[in-house]
Design an enzyme around this catalytic site. Structure first.
Site, PDB file in Angstrom:
ATOM      1  N   LYS A  40       1.938  -3.353   7.120  1.00  0.00           N
ATOM      2  CA  LYS A  40       2.036  -3.649   5.683  1.00  0.00           C
ATOM      3  C   LYS A  40       3.501  -3.646   5.218  1.00  0.00           C
ATOM      4  O   LYS A  40       3.881  -4.399   4.335  1.00  0.00           O
ATOM      5  CB  LYS A  40       1.239  -2.625   4.881  1.00  0.00           C
ATOM      6  CG  LYS A  40      -0.256  -2.882   4.839  1.00  0.00           C
ATOM      7  CD  LYS A  40      -0.608  -4.059   3.928  1.00  0.00           C
ATOM      8  CE  LYS A  40      -2.098  -4.215   3.742  1.00  0.00           C
ATOM      9  NZ  LYS A  40      -2.472  -5.422   3.003  1.00  0.00           N
ATOM     10  N   THR A  50       0.805  -1.227   0.000  1.00  0.00           N
ATOM     11  CA  THR A  50       0.000   0.000   0.000  1.00  0.00           C
ATOM     12  C   THR A  50       0.839   1.279   0.000  1.00  0.00           C
ATOM     13  O   THR A  50       1.951   1.298   0.553  1.00  0.00           O
ATOM     14  CB  THR A  50      -0.915   0.014   1.238  1.00  0.00           C
ATOM     15  OG1 THR A  50      -1.470   1.324   1.410  1.00  0.00           O
ATOM     16  CG2 THR A  50      -0.157  -0.313   2.515  1.00  0.00           C
ATOM     17  N   GLU A  69       0.312   3.581   1.900  1.00  0.00           N
ATOM     18  CA  GLU A  69       0.479   3.965   3.312  1.00  0.00           C
ATOM     19  C   GLU A  69       1.888   3.633   3.811  1.00  0.00           C
ATOM     20  O   GLU A  69       2.316   4.140   4.839  1.00  0.00           O
ATOM     21  CB  GLU A  69      -0.561   3.255   4.186  1.00  0.00           C
ATOM     22  CG  GLU A  69      -1.939   3.882   4.130  1.00  0.00           C
ATOM     23  CD  GLU A  69      -2.003   5.280   4.746  1.00  0.00           C
ATOM     24  OE1 GLU A  69      -1.595   5.428   5.907  1.00  0.00           O
ATOM     25  OE2 GLU A  69      -2.447   6.202   4.063  1.00  0.00           O
ATOM     26  N   TYR A  83      -1.180   0.408  10.751  1.00  0.00           N
ATOM     27  CA  TYR A  83      -1.516  -0.280   9.503  1.00  0.00           C
ATOM     28  C   TYR A  83      -0.348  -0.213   8.519  1.00  0.00           C
ATOM     29  O   TYR A  83       0.083  -1.229   7.962  1.00  0.00           O
ATOM     30  CB  TYR A  83      -2.766   0.361   8.878  1.00  0.00           C
ATOM     31  CG  TYR A  83      -3.048  -0.091   7.463  1.00  0.00           C
ATOM     32  CD1 TYR A  83      -3.676  -1.309   7.203  1.00  0.00           C
ATOM     33  CD2 TYR A  83      -2.683   0.701   6.362  1.00  0.00           C
ATOM     34  CE1 TYR A  83      -3.932  -1.724   5.898  1.00  0.00           C
ATOM     35  CE2 TYR A  83      -2.942   0.296   5.064  1.00  0.00           C
ATOM     36  CZ  TYR A  83      -3.563  -0.911   4.831  1.00  0.00           C
ATOM     37  OH  TYR A  83      -3.810  -1.324   3.535  1.00  0.00           O
TER      38      TYR A  83
HETATM   39  P1  NAP Z   1     -11.397  -4.695   2.511  1.00  0.00           P
HETATM   40  O1  NAP Z   1     -12.610  -4.395   1.680  1.00  0.00           O
HETATM   41  O2  NAP Z   1     -11.302  -4.150   3.877  1.00  0.00           O
HETATM   42  O3  NAP Z   1     -11.263  -6.282   2.573  1.00  0.00           O
HETATM   43  C1  NAP Z   1     -10.446  -6.925   3.511  1.00  0.00           C
HETATM   44  C2  NAP Z   1     -10.711  -8.409   3.465  1.00  0.00           C
HETATM   45  O4  NAP Z   1      -9.880  -9.068   4.424  1.00  0.00           O
HETATM   46  C3  NAP Z   1     -12.157  -8.812   3.813  1.00  0.00           C
HETATM   47  O5  NAP Z   1     -12.545  -9.846   2.939  1.00  0.00           O
HETATM   48  C4  NAP Z   1     -12.029  -9.357   5.232  1.00  0.00           C
HETATM   49  O6  NAP Z   1     -12.978 -10.309   5.570  1.00  0.00           O
HETATM   50  C5  NAP Z   1     -10.655 -10.020   5.138  1.00  0.00           C
HETATM   51  N1  NAP Z   1     -10.061 -10.293   6.441  1.00  0.00           N
HETATM   52  C6  NAP Z   1      -9.798  -9.410   7.435  1.00  0.00           C
HETATM   53  N2  NAP Z   1      -9.230 -10.046   8.480  1.00  0.00           N
HETATM   54  C7  NAP Z   1      -9.128 -11.359   8.137  1.00  0.00           C
HETATM   55  C8  NAP Z   1      -8.623 -12.505   8.808  1.00  0.00           C
HETATM   56  N3  NAP Z   1      -8.096 -12.426  10.025  1.00  0.00           N
HETATM   57  N4  NAP Z   1      -8.681 -13.700   8.169  1.00  0.00           N
HETATM   58  C9  NAP Z   1      -9.223 -13.786   6.918  1.00  0.00           C
HETATM   59  N5  NAP Z   1      -9.714 -12.727   6.243  1.00  0.00           N
HETATM   60  C10 NAP Z   1      -9.662 -11.530   6.848  1.00  0.00           C
HETATM   61  O7  NAP Z   1     -10.073  -4.231   1.735  1.00  0.00           O
HETATM   62  P2  NAP Z   1      -9.860  -3.860   0.183  1.00  0.00           P
HETATM   63  O8  NAP Z   1     -10.083  -2.405   0.007  1.00  0.00           O
HETATM   64  O9  NAP Z   1     -10.556  -4.850  -0.659  1.00  0.00           O
HETATM   65  O10 NAP Z   1      -8.292  -4.061   0.070  1.00  0.00           O
HETATM   66  C11 NAP Z   1      -7.721  -5.332  -0.266  1.00  0.00           C
HETATM   67  C12 NAP Z   1      -6.293  -5.388   0.239  1.00  0.00           C
HETATM   68  O11 NAP Z   1      -5.525  -4.349  -0.372  1.00  0.00           O
HETATM   69  C13 NAP Z   1      -6.121  -5.182   1.733  1.00  0.00           C
HETATM   70  O12 NAP Z   1      -5.035  -5.968   2.145  1.00  0.00           O
HETATM   71  C14 NAP Z   1      -5.786  -3.707   1.865  1.00  0.00           C
HETATM   72  O13 NAP Z   1      -5.067  -3.478   3.050  1.00  0.00           O
HETATM   73  C15 NAP Z   1      -4.958  -3.508   0.612  1.00  0.00           C
HETATM   74  N6  NAP Z   1      -4.975  -2.178   0.049  1.00  0.00           N
HETATM   75  C16 NAP Z   1      -6.134  -1.529  -0.174  1.00  0.00           C
HETATM   76  C17 NAP Z   1      -6.134  -0.276  -0.770  1.00  0.00           C
HETATM   77  C18 NAP Z   1      -7.420   0.455  -1.056  1.00  0.00           C
HETATM   78  O14 NAP Z   1      -7.362   1.677  -1.265  1.00  0.00           O
HETATM   79  N7  NAP Z   1      -8.555  -0.205  -1.124  1.00  0.00           N
HETATM   80  C19 NAP Z   1      -4.909   0.306  -1.150  1.00  0.00           C
HETATM   81  C20 NAP Z   1      -3.729  -0.416  -0.934  1.00  0.00           C
HETATM   82  C21 NAP Z   1      -3.772  -1.649  -0.352  1.00  0.00           C
HETATM   83  P3  NAP Z   1     -14.359  -9.962   6.346  1.00  0.00           P
HETATM   84  O15 NAP Z   1     -15.392  -9.855   5.266  1.00  0.00           O
HETATM   85  O16 NAP Z   1     -14.540 -11.156   7.218  1.00  0.00           O
HETATM   86  O17 NAP Z   1     -14.133  -8.704   7.112  1.00  0.00           O
HETATM   87  O1  F7E Z   2      -9.064   8.138   4.582  1.00  0.00           O
HETATM   88  C1  F7E Z   2      -9.380  11.651   5.698  1.00  0.00           C
HETATM   89  C2  F7E Z   2      -8.435  10.750   6.452  1.00  0.00           C
HETATM   90  O2  F7E Z   2     -10.028   6.097   5.620  1.00  0.00           O
HETATM   91  C3  F7E Z   2      -8.621   8.976   3.534  1.00  0.00           C
HETATM   92  C4  F7E Z   2      -7.282   2.182   2.909  1.00  0.00           C
HETATM   93  O3  F7E Z   2      -7.861   1.497   1.842  1.00  0.00           O
HETATM   94  O4  F7E Z   2      -6.122   3.686   1.446  1.00  0.00           O
HETATM   95  C5  F7E Z   2      -7.047   3.625   2.517  1.00  0.00           C
HETATM   96  O5  F7E Z   2      -6.547   4.325   3.644  1.00  0.00           O
HETATM   97  C6  F7E Z   2      -8.305  10.366   4.066  1.00  0.00           C
HETATM   98  C7  F7E Z   2      -7.458  10.386   5.344  1.00  0.00           C
HETATM   99  O6  F7E Z   2      -8.449   5.910   3.629  1.00  0.00           O
HETATM  100  C8  F7E Z   2     -12.634  11.422   7.271  1.00  0.00           C
HETATM  101  O7  F7E Z   2      -7.856  11.438   7.551  1.00  0.00           O
HETATM  102  C9  F7E Z   2     -11.332  12.991   6.558  1.00  0.00           C
HETATM  103  O8  F7E Z   2      -6.502  11.397   5.204  1.00  0.00           O
HETATM  104  O9  F7E Z   2     -10.707   6.717   3.273  1.00  0.00           O
HETATM  105  P1  F7E Z   2      -9.661   6.670   4.307  1.00  0.00           P
HETATM  106  P2  F7E Z   2      -6.884   5.854   3.944  1.00  0.00           P
HETATM  107  O10 F7E Z   2      -6.603   6.098   5.364  1.00  0.00           O
HETATM  108  O11 F7E Z   2      -6.197   6.725   2.940  1.00  0.00           O
HETATM  109  C10 F7E Z   2      -4.835   3.115   1.708  1.00  0.00           C
HETATM  110  C11 F7E Z   2      -4.005   3.233   0.464  1.00  0.00           C
HETATM  111  C12 F7E Z   2      -4.920   1.742   2.253  1.00  0.00           C
HETATM  112  O12 F7E Z   2      -4.042   0.915   2.029  1.00  0.00           O
HETATM  113  C13 F7E Z   2      -5.958   1.506   3.288  1.00  0.00           C
HETATM  114  O13 F7E Z   2      -6.223   0.114   3.447  1.00  0.00           O
HETATM  115  O14 F7E Z   2      -9.538  10.979   4.440  1.00  0.00           O
HETATM  116  N1  F7E Z   2     -10.705  11.811   6.313  1.00  0.00           N
HETATM  117  N2  F7E Z   2     -12.502  12.785   7.148  1.00  0.00           N
HETATM  118  C14 F7E Z   2     -11.492  10.815   6.740  1.00  0.00           C
HETATM  119  N3  F7E Z   2     -11.336   9.485   6.693  1.00  0.00           N
HETATM  120  C15 F7E Z   2     -12.350   8.719   7.176  1.00  0.00           C
HETATM  121  N4  F7E Z   2     -12.237   7.382   7.090  1.00  0.00           N
HETATM  122  N5  F7E Z   2     -13.472   9.272   7.721  1.00  0.00           N
HETATM  123  C16 F7E Z   2     -13.671  10.622   7.796  1.00  0.00           C
HETATM  124  O15 F7E Z   2     -14.699  11.104   8.277  1.00  0.00           O
END
Ligand code: NAP
Ligand code: F7E
Length: 347
Positions: free
Chosen positions: A159, A125, A127, A155
């Site tokens: 990662k 990620t 992050e 987090y």
């Molecule tokens: P998500 O919607 O939060 O999905 C996370 C998945 O992990 C869910 O299916 C969840 O299952 C499963 N999980 C959590 N804890 C587990 C455990 N202990 N054992 C087995 N399964 C478990 O995340 P996403 O947005 O699809 O992202 C997919 C991956 O890419 C994640 O690793 C995330 O950190 C990474 N990532 C995401 C982003 C983004 O912007 N979306 C960016 C960079 C990296 P449940 O349904 O049971 O909760």
């Molecule tokens: O926050 C700001 C907050 O929670 C984005 C995950 O998929 O992307 C995701 O992480 C921004 C942050 O995502 C609210 O402070 C303002 O600056 O949607 P988010 P994230 O933290 O960027 C990365 C790449 C991953 O890997 C992660 O798994 O938005 N913000 N106001 C807020 N955020 C939330 N959640 N809620 C608010 O009310």
């Protein structure tokens, strides 16, 4: 027929990836953790659910991962399971470390022991770059694969451990292990607590009179947002290569949370005017004069990542990857979807 194992198959990316692999003729196995109530998350209501072989197990459990590999005999493993909500990782740092960091090694070890020729994808990620604005050089045009890491949350740190272990299994054991360093990606299947879905869903509810106002945190944080459907295609392409490597996947555009909110409300038919500053800032619907956005410091984080911008040149050149869904298109799709959901729920 190729066999793929997806952990996190019920999540946003897992569900889209399962659909993509099924359409490519794969036999797909999905790891699902057992909860008190059976729940297939984003797979619910999709045709994919009936086609995937479900394996119950938790990624933090080594025995479960050995079992998953034994049953699925995968050619490819996509490790998408994580506690993926950054804000929550400050509240449960140890669980986040175990699920998001250490558990990747359970899978890598299970593969090394039982299926060392399988190709492995690690969901890294942006992050991990995290960082502070003053660390970015003049003329900064986006993080690349070799940019320095400075995670700013439990987090991000978890990662980073999984990322380095993936590299180590590649270098130590010659395994085909890749990391995709993906920047934020969203969709109609995004979890409701992430800021994008929180905003699009609130805009729909405010438009339809279900709620009056949404509370947000830091409006000035900048993110590089793309659509999940485009990003899961990049995961698939990484495991199609001859050689394992790491790739940044990003849109190469950065926008503030404030801009995201303005465009979402616009897509729902409202124009926002901002008044005040700091925690007193409000967003007003210019037609009704009503306050529709307020700041609640509860949503500030102990440490913020102020700006994320990625440069996906390497992926574009080597994988031939290109994103197809623009920032504006993604917002329009998400708002349209939430308007549909909210109006059917309120009937
Ligand atoms: P998500 O919607 O939060 O999905 C996370 C998945 O992990 C869910 O299916 C969840 O299952 C499963 N999980 C959590 N804890 C587990 C455990 N202990 N054992 C087995 N399964 C478990 O995340 P996403 O947005 O699809 O992202 C997919 C991956 O890419 C994640 O690793 C995330 O950190 C990474 N990532 C995401 C982003 C983004 O912007 N979306 C960016 C960079 C990296 P449940 O349904 O049971 O909760
Ligand atoms: O926050 C700001 C907050 O929670 C984005 C995950 O998929 O992307 C995701 O992480 C921004 C942050 O995502 C609210 O402070 C303002 O600056 O949607 P988010 P994230 O933290 O960027 C990365 C790449 C991953 O890997 C992660 O798994 O938005 N913000 N106001 C807020 N955020 C939330 N959640 N809620 C608010 O009310």
């Amino acid at each position: 027929m190729k066999r793929a194992l997806i952990t996190g198959v019920t999540g946003q990316d897992g569900s889209y990836l399962a659909e993509l692999l099924l359409s490519e003729g794969y036999e797909v196995y999905g790891l699902v953790r057992r909860k008190s109530k059976l729940d297939f998350g984003n797979l619910e209501g999709t045709e994919a659910l009936g086609k995937i072989h479900i394996i119950f197990g938790d990624i933090t459990d080594m025995a479960a991962m050995l079992n998953a590999v034994k049953i699925s005999q995968p050619d490819e493993v996509y490790n998408l399971a994580a506690q993926s909500f950054v804000a929550q990782s400050f509240r449960e740092p140890v669980a986040s470390a175990n699920i998001t960091g250490v558990a990747a090694v359970n899978i890598l070890e299970a593969l090394r022991t039982l299926k060392p020729d399988a190709k492995y994808y690690q969901a890294s990620t942006s992050e991990m770059f995290g960082g502070c604005i003053d660390e970015q050089p003049v003329g900064f045009d986006g993080y690349i694969e070799d940019s320095p890491f400075h995670p700013r949350s439990p987090y991000g740190a978890a990662k980073l451990y999984a990322h380095w272990m993936t590299k180590n299994y590649r270098e130590s054991y010659g395994m085909f292990a890749c990391s995709g360093i993906l920047f934020n990606h969203e969709s109609e299947r995004r979890g409701h607590e992430f800021v994008t879905r929180k905003i699009t869903s609130a805009a729909a509810k405010i438009k339809l009179g279900i709620i009056d106002c949404v509370e947000l945190g830091n409006l000035d944080a900048k993110r590089d947002w793309g659509h999940s459907k485009d990003y899961v295609r990049a995961m698939y392409l990484m495991l199609k290569q001859q050689k394992p490597d790491d790739y940044v996947i990003a849109s190469h555009e950065t926008h503030t949370v404030r801009e995201f909110a303005e465009l979402s409300f616009k897509a729902a038919g409202m124009n926002i005017a901002w008044q005040g500053s700091g925690t007193d800032e409000i967003g007003i619907d210019t037609d009704s004069g009503k306050t529709v956005i307020r700041i609640n410091p509860e949503f500030y984080r102990p440490a913020e990542v102020d700006l994320l911008l990625g440069d996906p040149s390497k992926a574009e050149k080597i994988l031939g990857w290109k994103r197809e869904i623009s920032f504006n298109q993604m917002i329009n799709n998400m708002v349209e979807n939430d308007l549909r959901i909210v109006s059917s729920e309120s009937r």
